[in-house]
Enzyme design. Sequence first.
Site, PDB file in Angstrom:
ATOM      1  N   LYS A 189      75.435  36.989  83.906  1.00 32.85           N
ATOM      2  CA  LYS A 189      76.863  36.869  84.567  1.00 32.85           C
ATOM      3  C   LYS A 189      77.695  35.951  83.543  1.00 32.85           C
ATOM      4  CE  LYS A 189      80.467  35.972  87.491  1.00 32.85           C
ATOM      5  NZ  LYS A 189      81.297  35.459  86.204  1.00 32.85           N
ATOM      6  N   GLY A 247      76.789  24.437  91.055  1.00 34.05           N
ATOM      7  CA  GLY A 247      75.344  24.284  91.174  1.00 34.05           C
ATOM      8  C   GLY A 247      75.121  23.999  92.415  1.00 34.05           C
ATOM      9  N   GLU A 265      72.307  23.326  84.557  1.00 37.29           N
ATOM     10  CA  GLU A 265      72.788  22.303  83.371  1.00 37.29           C
ATOM     11  C   GLU A 265      74.256  22.365  83.685  1.00 37.29           C
ATOM     12  OE1 GLU A 265      70.726  21.464  80.959  1.00 37.29           O
ATOM     13  OE2 GLU A 265      69.383  22.950  81.627  1.00 37.29           O
ATOM     14  N   CYS A 300      80.165  20.487  76.799  1.00 33.54           N
ATOM     15  CA  CYS A 300      79.398  19.629  78.049  1.00 33.54           C
ATOM     16  C   CYS A 300      78.944  18.055  77.522  1.00 33.54           C
ATOM     17  CB  CYS A 300      78.406  20.466  78.578  1.00 33.54           C
ATOM     18  SG  CYS A 300      77.099  20.847  77.318  1.00 33.54           S
ATOM     19  N   GLU A 398      84.350  14.345  85.337  1.00 37.12           N
ATOM     20  CA  GLU A 398      84.688  15.255  83.838  1.00 37.12           C
ATOM     21  C   GLU A 398      86.156  15.666  83.728  1.00 37.12           C
ATOM     22  OE1 GLU A 398      82.315  18.606  83.789  1.00 37.12           O
ATOM     23  OE2 GLU A 398      81.527  18.217  81.606  1.00 37.12           O
TER      24      GLU A 398
HETATM   25  P1  NAD Z   1      82.077  26.913  86.279  1.00 40.11           P
HETATM   26  O1  NAD Z   1      81.122  26.298  87.167  1.00 40.11           O
HETATM   27  O2  NAD Z   1      83.398  27.061  87.074  1.00 40.11           O
HETATM   28  O3  NAD Z   1      81.716  28.547  86.088  1.00 40.11           O
HETATM   29  C1  NAD Z   1      80.529  28.735  85.347  1.00 40.11           C
HETATM   30  C2  NAD Z   1      79.960  29.898  85.757  1.00 40.11           C
HETATM   31  O4  NAD Z   1      79.754  30.146  87.134  1.00 40.11           O
HETATM   32  C3  NAD Z   1      81.091  31.066  85.602  1.00 40.11           C
HETATM   33  O5  NAD Z   1      80.181  32.328  84.949  1.00 40.11           O
HETATM   34  C4  NAD Z   1      81.589  31.806  86.875  1.00 40.11           C
HETATM   35  O6  NAD Z   1      81.929  32.899  87.089  1.00 40.11           O
HETATM   36  C5  NAD Z   1      80.189  31.251  87.704  1.00 40.11           C
HETATM   37  N1  NAD Z   1      80.714  30.867  89.267  1.00 40.11           N
HETATM   38  C6  NAD Z   1      81.676  30.365  89.780  1.00 40.11           C
HETATM   39  N2  NAD Z   1      81.699  30.496  90.907  1.00 40.11           N
HETATM   40  C7  NAD Z   1      80.670  30.669  91.262  1.00 40.11           C
HETATM   41  C8  NAD Z   1      79.907  30.740  92.757  1.00 40.11           C
HETATM   42  N3  NAD Z   1      80.266  30.648  93.664  1.00 40.11           N
HETATM   43  N4  NAD Z   1      78.438  31.356  92.637  1.00 40.11           N
HETATM   44  C9  NAD Z   1      77.754  31.612  91.499  1.00 40.11           C
HETATM   45  N5  NAD Z   1      78.419  31.612  90.153  1.00 40.11           N
HETATM   46  C10 NAD Z   1      79.697  31.018  90.161  1.00 40.11           C
HETATM   47  O7  NAD Z   1      82.231  26.203  84.769  1.00 40.11           O
HETATM   48  P2  NAD Z   1      83.164  26.483  83.976  1.00 40.11           P
HETATM   49  O8  NAD Z   1      84.415  25.901  84.116  1.00 40.11           O
HETATM   50  O9  NAD Z   1      82.833  27.871  83.248  1.00 40.11           O
HETATM   51  O10 NAD Z   1      82.529  25.830  82.747  1.00 40.11           O
HETATM   52  C11 NAD Z   1      82.601  24.272  82.615  1.00 40.11           C
HETATM   53  C12 NAD Z   1      81.596  23.291  83.111  1.00 40.11           C
HETATM   54  O11 NAD Z   1      80.436  23.648  82.490  1.00 40.11           O
HETATM   55  C13 NAD Z   1      81.854  22.019  82.892  1.00 40.11           C
HETATM   56  O12 NAD Z   1      81.656  21.251  83.974  1.00 40.11           O
HETATM   57  C14 NAD Z   1      80.907  21.653  81.733  1.00 40.11           C
HETATM   58  O13 NAD Z   1      80.398  20.263  81.493  1.00 40.11           O
HETATM   59  C15 NAD Z   1      79.626  22.516  82.065  1.00 40.11           C
HETATM   60  N6  NAD Z   1      78.741  22.694  80.981  1.00 40.11           N
HETATM   61  C16 NAD Z   1      77.621  22.201  80.884  1.00 40.11           C
HETATM   62  C17 NAD Z   1      76.606  22.520  79.758  1.00 40.11           C
HETATM   63  C18 NAD Z   1      75.347  21.914  79.546  1.00 40.11           C
HETATM   64  O14 NAD Z   1      74.489  22.216  79.104  1.00 40.11           O
HETATM   65  N7  NAD Z   1      74.978  20.909  80.572  1.00 40.11           N
HETATM   66  C19 NAD Z   1      77.224  23.200  78.718  1.00 40.11           C
HETATM   67  C20 NAD Z   1      78.464  23.782  78.792  1.00 40.11           C
HETATM   68  C21 NAD Z   1      79.301  23.508  79.920  1.00 40.11           C
END
Ligand code: NAD
Length: 494
Positions: A189, A247, A265, A300, A398
């Site tokens: 996804k 998460g 993550e 991240c 963040e």
């Molecule tokens: P997000 O949590 O909004 O989205 C991530 C993914 O989850 C997307 O594919 C989104 O469509 C999906 N999603 C959204 N709502 C959902 C739900 N209710 N159920 C299941 N899936 C859902 O995050 P983002 O804005 O895309 O990314 C930024 C975040 O990711 C930041 O917090 C960043 O720190 C983190 N990040 C972490 C790492 C790591 O390795 N720890 C790496 C990159 C980014």
Amino acid sequence: MLDQTTLDRLRSASVAEGHHLVDGAWIAASDGGRMEVISPLDGTILTTIAAGTTQDANSACAAARRAFDDGRWSGLAPSARKAVLLKWAALIEAHAEELSVLGVRDNGTEIAMALKAEPGSAAATIRYYAEAIDKHYGQIAPTAHGTLGLIHPEPVGVVAAIVPWNFPLMIGAWKLGPALAAGCTVVLKPAETASLSLIRLAQLGQEAGLPDGVLNLVTGAGAVVGEALSLSQDVDVVTFTGSGSVGRRLMHNAAASNLKRVYLELGGKSPNIVFADAPDLNEAATVSAAGIFRNSGQVCVAGSRLLVERSIHDSFVDKLERHARTTVVGDPLDPATQAGAINSLRQLEQNLSFVEEARLAGRTVLGGSRILTETGGYFMEPTIVTGVNPADRLAQEEVFGPVLAVIAFDTEEEAIAIANGTKFGLASGVWTADLSRAHRMVSRIRAGVVHVNTYGGADLTVPLGGVGQSGNGHDKSLHALDKFLNLKTAWIKL
Ligand code: NAD
């Protein structure tokens, strides 16, 4: 680096409409729904992708389940899976320029960074796990005579891989590489605002010979598609990179459905700690600035909290300011650009609101504005906020943008307390020439990664994972295979 003619051609190439990949077929959403892909470079509509429904997600999970259960992939010799994955890695490398530019056009990362971090890293990751899997043995337990205890590593089953927008290929491959090498099948996804390069990646996977149903991909809203994946009875593992709030939702849904494993993550508020005895303060400033401003802070592990020893605070902030002012922000498809676009208008507005709040609280702000361009894209100045209180929202939450919070400290003890004083624990940095202090800091900082006299750049051979509310799993390194392998015991009386 790309030559200008290729870059210009790829920049203006029309982008095909995106579809789901289910059981080897590229199909529309069950209700025909489409979602616009807005380019952060200029705010225009680049193309549309299928707006997945719950039914689409469920069909993909069912296809992955069938493909797992009949052994068309899990039943192959690891060396046979390896051959397909190596071919895929080669195809990704052969299409590196196309993949990089496509990704930049919907997620906004500067092309220099995308070329380095995206297809190259994805190919290397897939190759790494392909090469590892036919050298991964089971074990014989040290039992008494008369019994034999065998430990067989077996693929867990169906994996839902949910990935964010900042590095879709690299982070996607961190999931796909070990999951597929282990023999699992996958439903991928992508994020709403970074689907295009992953769609192309999946097409290349088919070309490489991944059997139908082994890799499925469903685009669309996370709240619909991601939600259905995490509630699916067909899914055994969710591997997720993204925000803490999602998460949490995934864990809740796993508990409410089939107790699938959930590996997270998540984000960070990573402390980068500069002591006055750092071996080279100029280098510390250069690397620290890159550690928060490159990819406009949408990283991240970005070192978003700078803890600096008070005696060097002013001179070090001066150095950082010079970097902030000279960082080239702008067109992500210009090879000279050092910080590209903010991924979406929503993210840009969130970044600006953090800065505004700090300004209203009396903090000193350098930069902090939207950069207006003729194209109307989403750009922001590299921003430094000094005089930040460790309790400020800017020091606790963040931003995921090019905003550095600076906090002065007097003692090592105080630095550790501030560093550990958030809910996160992803990355961190320490700059010191004192070897004993470096080791003390490594052991006392609560984080998945501690960089010493550098920041960022840790390669595939080492795990990346957080502690606290930064997550509970590891991507990268051989340890990532553990998420996708069950240990089955055979206890045999001889
Ligand atoms: P997000 O949590 O909004 O989205 C991530 C993914 O989850 C997307 O594919 C989104 O469509 C999906 N999603 C959204 N709502 C959902 C739900 N209710 N159920 C299941 N899936 C859902 O995050 P983002 O804005 O895309 O990314 C930024 C975040 O990711 C930041 O917090 C960043 O720190 C983190 N990040 C972490 C790492 C790591 O390795 N720890 C790496 C990159 C980014």
